[in-house]
Scaffold this motif. Structure first.
Motif, PDB file in Angstrom:
ATOM      1  N   ILE A  82       0.909  -1.215   0.092  1.00  0.00           N
ATOM      2  CA  ILE A  82       0.095   0.084  -0.179  1.00  0.00           C
ATOM      3  C   ILE A  82       0.844   1.232  -0.128  1.00  0.00           C
ATOM      4  CG2 ILE A  82      -1.660   1.430   1.528  1.00  0.00           C
ATOM      5  CD1 ILE A  82      -2.929  -1.504   2.128  1.00  0.00           C
ATOM      6  N   THR A  83       1.933   1.261   0.710  1.00  0.00           N
ATOM      7  CA  THR A  83       3.112   2.300   0.624  1.00  0.00           C
ATOM      8  C   THR A  83       3.540   2.385  -0.721  1.00  0.00           C
ATOM      9  OG1 THR A  83       3.687   1.884   2.955  1.00  0.00           O
ATOM     10  CG2 THR A  83       5.211   3.278   1.601  1.00  0.00           C
ATOM     11  N   ILE A  84       3.950   1.534  -1.386  1.00  0.00           N
ATOM     12  CA  ILE A  84       4.373   1.444  -2.728  1.00  0.00           C
ATOM     13  C   ILE A  84       3.273   2.061  -3.708  1.00  0.00           C
ATOM     14  CG2 ILE A  84       5.148  -0.012  -4.915  1.00  0.00           C
ATOM     15  CD1 ILE A  84       6.414  -1.755  -2.684  1.00  0.00           C
ATOM     16  N   ARG A  85       2.053   1.480  -3.613  1.00  0.00           N
ATOM     17  CA  ARG A  85       0.882   1.819  -4.424  1.00  0.00           C
ATOM     18  C   ARG A  85      -0.433   2.096  -3.712  1.00  0.00           C
ATOM     19  NH1 ARG A  85      -1.147  -2.102  -8.724  1.00  0.00           N
ATOM     20  NH2 ARG A  85       0.994  -2.505  -8.749  1.00  0.00           N
ATOM     21  N   PRO A  86      -0.766   3.422  -3.210  1.00  0.00           N
ATOM     22  CA  PRO A  86      -1.646   3.606  -2.156  1.00  0.00           C
ATOM     23  C   PRO A  86      -3.169   3.078  -2.673  1.00  0.00           C
ATOM     24  CG  PRO A  86      -0.237   5.364  -2.209  1.00  0.00           C
ATOM     25  CD  PRO A  86       0.233   4.523  -3.310  1.00  0.00           C
ATOM     26  N   SER A  87      -3.430   3.052  -3.972  1.00  0.00           N
ATOM     27  CA  SER A  87      -4.494   2.810  -4.489  1.00  0.00           C
ATOM     28  C   SER A  87      -4.809   1.156  -4.934  1.00  0.00           C
ATOM     29  CB  SER A  87      -5.169   3.603  -5.770  1.00  0.00           C
ATOM     30  OG  SER A  87      -4.146   3.693  -6.747  1.00  0.00           O
ATOM     31  N   TYR A  88      -3.684   0.521  -4.450  1.00  0.00           N
ATOM     32  CA  TYR A  88      -3.894  -1.026  -4.920  1.00  0.00           C
ATOM     33  C   TYR A  88      -4.879  -1.869  -4.159  1.00  0.00           C
ATOM     34  CZ  TYR A  88      -1.691  -5.480  -6.086  1.00  0.00           C
ATOM     35  OH  TYR A  88      -1.539  -6.702  -6.570  1.00  0.00           O
ATOM     36  N   ALA A  89      -6.019  -2.024  -4.881  1.00  0.00           N
ATOM     37  CA  ALA A  89      -7.253  -2.551  -4.368  1.00  0.00           C
ATOM     38  C   ALA A  89      -7.083  -4.024  -3.695  1.00  0.00           C
ATOM     39  CB  ALA A  89      -8.230  -2.775  -5.348  1.00  0.00           C
ATOM     40  N   ARG A  90      -6.162  -4.694  -4.340  1.00  0.00           N
ATOM     41  CA  ARG A  90      -5.696  -6.089  -3.741  1.00  0.00           C
ATOM     42  C   ARG A  90      -5.229  -6.118  -2.321  1.00  0.00           C
ATOM     43  NH1 ARG A  90      -8.532 -10.455  -3.836  1.00  0.00           N
ATOM     44  NH2 ARG A  90      -9.036 -10.002  -5.849  1.00  0.00           N
ATOM     45  N   ALA A  91      -4.179  -5.347  -2.382  1.00  0.00           N
ATOM     46  CA  ALA A  91      -3.568  -4.972  -1.017  1.00  0.00           C
ATOM     47  C   ALA A  91      -4.641  -4.744   0.050  1.00  0.00           C
ATOM     48  CB  ALA A  91      -2.341  -4.111  -1.232  1.00  0.00           C
ATOM     49  N   HIS A  92      -5.181  -3.796  -0.341  1.00  0.00           N
ATOM     50  CA  HIS A  92      -6.307  -3.080   0.548  1.00  0.00           C
ATOM     51  C   HIS A  92      -7.341  -4.172   0.947  1.00  0.00           C
ATOM     52  CE1 HIS A  92      -5.418   1.145   1.027  1.00  0.00           C
ATOM     53  NE2 HIS A  92      -5.158   1.342  -0.240  1.00  0.00           N
ATOM     54  N   TYR A  93      -7.693  -4.907   0.092  1.00  0.00           N
ATOM     55  CA  TYR A  93      -8.645  -5.978   0.311  1.00  0.00           C
ATOM     56  C   TYR A  93      -8.175  -7.252   1.029  1.00  0.00           C
ATOM     57  CZ  TYR A  93     -11.857  -9.868  -0.544  1.00  0.00           C
ATOM     58  OH  TYR A  93     -12.881 -11.119  -0.072  1.00  0.00           O
ATOM     59  N   ASN A  94      -6.906  -7.505   0.633  1.00  0.00           N
ATOM     60  CA  ASN A  94      -6.283  -8.714   1.722  1.00  0.00           C
ATOM     61  C   ASN A  94      -6.113  -8.149   2.951  1.00  0.00           C
ATOM     62  OD1 ASN A  94      -6.161 -10.197  -0.540  1.00  0.00           O
ATOM     63  ND2 ASN A  94      -3.973 -10.388  -0.537  1.00  0.00           N
ATOM     64  N   MET A  95      -5.768  -6.926   3.057  1.00  0.00           N
ATOM     65  CA  MET A  95      -5.314  -6.322   4.522  1.00  0.00           C
ATOM     66  C   MET A  95      -6.670  -6.375   5.226  1.00  0.00           C
ATOM     67  SD  MET A  95      -3.332  -4.549   6.596  1.00  0.00           S
ATOM     68  CE  MET A  95      -2.051  -3.397   6.088  1.00  0.00           C
ATOM     69  N   GLY A  96      -7.727  -6.265   4.549  1.00  0.00           N
ATOM     70  CA  GLY A  96      -9.066  -5.932   5.294  1.00  0.00           C
ATOM     71  C   GLY A  96      -9.319  -7.407   5.764  1.00  0.00           C
ATOM     72  N   ILE A  97      -9.187  -8.412   4.954  1.00  0.00           N
ATOM     73  CA  ILE A  97      -9.374  -9.765   5.535  1.00  0.00           C
ATOM     74  C   ILE A  97      -8.655 -10.230   6.553  1.00  0.00           C
ATOM     75  CG2 ILE A  97      -9.607 -12.016   4.791  1.00  0.00           C
ATOM     76  CD1 ILE A  97     -11.730 -10.350   3.498  1.00  0.00           C
ATOM     77  N   LEU A 105     -11.214  -4.652  13.787  1.00  0.00           N
ATOM     78  CA  LEU A 105     -12.445  -4.385  12.865  1.00  0.00           C
ATOM     79  C   LEU A 105     -12.329  -2.930  12.332  1.00  0.00           C
ATOM     80  CD1 LEU A 105     -15.373  -6.148  15.206  1.00  0.00           C
ATOM     81  CD2 LEU A 105     -13.669  -6.985  13.076  1.00  0.00           C
ATOM     82  N   ASP A 106     -12.142  -1.911  12.820  1.00  0.00           N
ATOM     83  CA  ASP A 106     -12.045  -0.621  12.357  1.00  0.00           C
ATOM     84  C   ASP A 106     -11.222  -0.437  11.334  1.00  0.00           C
ATOM     85  OD1 ASP A 106     -14.004   0.369  14.072  1.00  0.00           O
ATOM     86  OD2 ASP A 106     -12.602   1.120  15.553  1.00  0.00           O
ATOM     87  N   ALA A 107      -9.964  -1.188  11.438  1.00  0.00           N
ATOM     88  CA  ALA A 107      -8.750  -1.152  10.267  1.00  0.00           C
ATOM     89  C   ALA A 107      -9.409  -2.029   9.324  1.00  0.00           C
ATOM     90  CB  ALA A 107      -7.570  -1.924  10.841  1.00  0.00           C
ATOM     91  N   ALA A 108     -10.079  -3.091   9.448  1.00  0.00           N
ATOM     92  CA  ALA A 108     -10.765  -3.778   8.246  1.00  0.00           C
ATOM     93  C   ALA A 108     -11.794  -3.089   7.459  1.00  0.00           C
ATOM     94  CB  ALA A 108     -11.454  -5.150   9.074  1.00  0.00           C
ATOM     95  N   VAL A 109     -12.668  -2.527   8.424  1.00  0.00           N
ATOM     96  CA  VAL A 109     -13.604  -1.563   7.521  1.00  0.00           C
ATOM     97  C   VAL A 109     -13.010  -0.641   6.886  1.00  0.00           C
ATOM     98  CG1 VAL A 109     -15.455  -0.014   7.867  1.00  0.00           C
ATOM     99  CG2 VAL A 109     -15.525  -2.025   9.030  1.00  0.00           C
ATOM    100  N   ILE A 110     -11.723   0.163   7.181  1.00  0.00           N
ATOM    101  CA  ILE A 110     -11.092   1.051   6.656  1.00  0.00           C
ATOM    102  C   ILE A 110     -10.683   0.597   5.353  1.00  0.00           C
ATOM    103  CG2 ILE A 110      -9.063   2.656   6.533  1.00  0.00           C
ATOM    104  CD1 ILE A 110      -9.858   3.132   9.463  1.00  0.00           C
ATOM    105  N   SER A 111      -9.884  -0.616   5.332  1.00  0.00           N
ATOM    106  CA  SER A 111      -9.254  -1.373   4.168  1.00  0.00           C
ATOM    107  C   SER A 111     -10.295  -1.564   3.233  1.00  0.00           C
ATOM    108  CB  SER A 111      -8.554  -2.391   4.780  1.00  0.00           C
ATOM    109  OG  SER A 111      -7.127  -2.236   5.311  1.00  0.00           O
ATOM    110  N   HIS A 126     -17.736  -5.674  -0.414  1.00  0.00           N
ATOM    111  CA  HIS A 126     -19.050  -4.945   0.005  1.00  0.00           C
ATOM    112  C   HIS A 126     -19.479  -6.175   1.005  1.00  0.00           C
ATOM    113  CE1 HIS A 126     -19.058  -1.826  -2.597  1.00  0.00           C
ATOM    114  NE2 HIS A 126     -18.743  -2.484  -3.484  1.00  0.00           N
ATOM    115  N   LEU A 127     -19.532  -7.627   0.715  1.00  0.00           N
ATOM    116  CA  LEU A 127     -19.799  -8.578   1.453  1.00  0.00           C
ATOM    117  C   LEU A 127     -19.192  -8.525   2.824  1.00  0.00           C
ATOM    118  CD1 LEU A 127     -21.525 -10.948   2.092  1.00  0.00           C
ATOM    119  CD2 LEU A 127     -19.877 -12.470   0.666  1.00  0.00           C
ATOM    120  N   CYS A 128     -17.758  -8.534   2.951  1.00  0.00           N
ATOM    121  CA  CYS A 128     -16.969  -8.851   3.868  1.00  0.00           C
ATOM    122  C   CYS A 128     -17.058  -7.493   4.904  1.00  0.00           C
ATOM    123  CB  CYS A 128     -15.594  -8.872   3.507  1.00  0.00           C
ATOM    124  SG  CYS A 128     -14.972 -10.270   2.660  1.00  0.00           S
ATOM    125  N   ALA A 129     -17.076  -6.373   4.501  1.00  0.00           N
ATOM    126  CA  ALA A 129     -17.523  -5.199   5.481  1.00  0.00           C
ATOM    127  C   ALA A 129     -18.822  -5.212   5.933  1.00  0.00           C
ATOM    128  CB  ALA A 129     -17.521  -3.795   4.333  1.00  0.00           C
TER     129      ALA A 129
END
Length: 188
Positions: A82-97, A105-111, A126-129
């Motif tokens: 995410i630091t390398i590519r802030p809008s990288y969706a797969r990294a945010h999704y995996n981080m959320g999971i 949970l707060d960090a998961a929802v943000i990701s 959307h389902l995970c959130a």
């Protein structure tokens, strides 16, 4: 068998030129898909030694670490991606999971929110959130919002219809819940 053939081709390419970061990354990706997470990690680390800015390698490194129960290493790899590519969706999704599994949970929802902004058509985010709000936070109205967004993207998702039924039942709306459960059974 095709994954094994592809991995063999990549290993041949790397025998010729071991400086191919993308080849190490793709080999690691194939190895993780085969469940060989230790070798996947080694391959991703080689890719990152050659190209430290390869966000995809960081994300797959995180995935493989997570699969082996190395959650702190996984989170570190996702943060680096995410630091390398802030809008990288797969990294945010995996981080959320990963955050959800650790009950952060707060960090998961943000990701997951960042994932849904970057890739609004990823119904799973959307389902995970929605599940976080429904199952862990007891905020069924918020969960319904997320589930409705998931259904816009993937209207035939049995999982989303079932989860929505659960949230509606908790909100004492049994008729609507029954409709969702019937639709889930139909789609399953």
């Amino acid at each position: 068998n095709r994954l094994a053939q592809a991995a063999a081709c990549l290993e041949e390419a790397l025998a010729i030129d071991p400086r191919l970061a993308q080849a190490h990354y793709h080999l690691g990706l194939l190895l993780s898909r085969q469940g060989d997470f230790d070798r996947s990690i080694s391959s991703q680390l080689r890719a990152l030694a050659i190209d430290p800015a390869l966000a995809e390698a960081c994300t797959n490194l995180g995935y493989s670490c997570y699969a082996l129960g190395r959650h702190d290493d996984a989170m570190s790899a996702y943060r680096k991606a995410i630091t390398i590519r802030p809008s990288y969706a797969r990294a945010h999704y995996n981080m959320g999971i990963a955050c959800m599994a650790q009950r952060k949970l707060d960090a998961a929802v943000i990701s997951l929110r960042r994932t849904s902004i970057s890739v609004p058509l990823l119904a799973e985010a959307h389902l995970c959130a929605g599940n976080i709000f429904n199952l862990f936070l007891g905020k069924q109205e918020a969960a319904l919002h997320w589930y409705q967004n998931a259904l816009v993207v993937k209207p035939a998702s049995a999982d989303v219809h079932f989860a929505m039924g659960d949230a509606l039942l908790k909100l004492a709306r049994p008729e609507e819940a029954a409709t969702c459960y019937r639709r889930a059974m139909k789609e399953n």
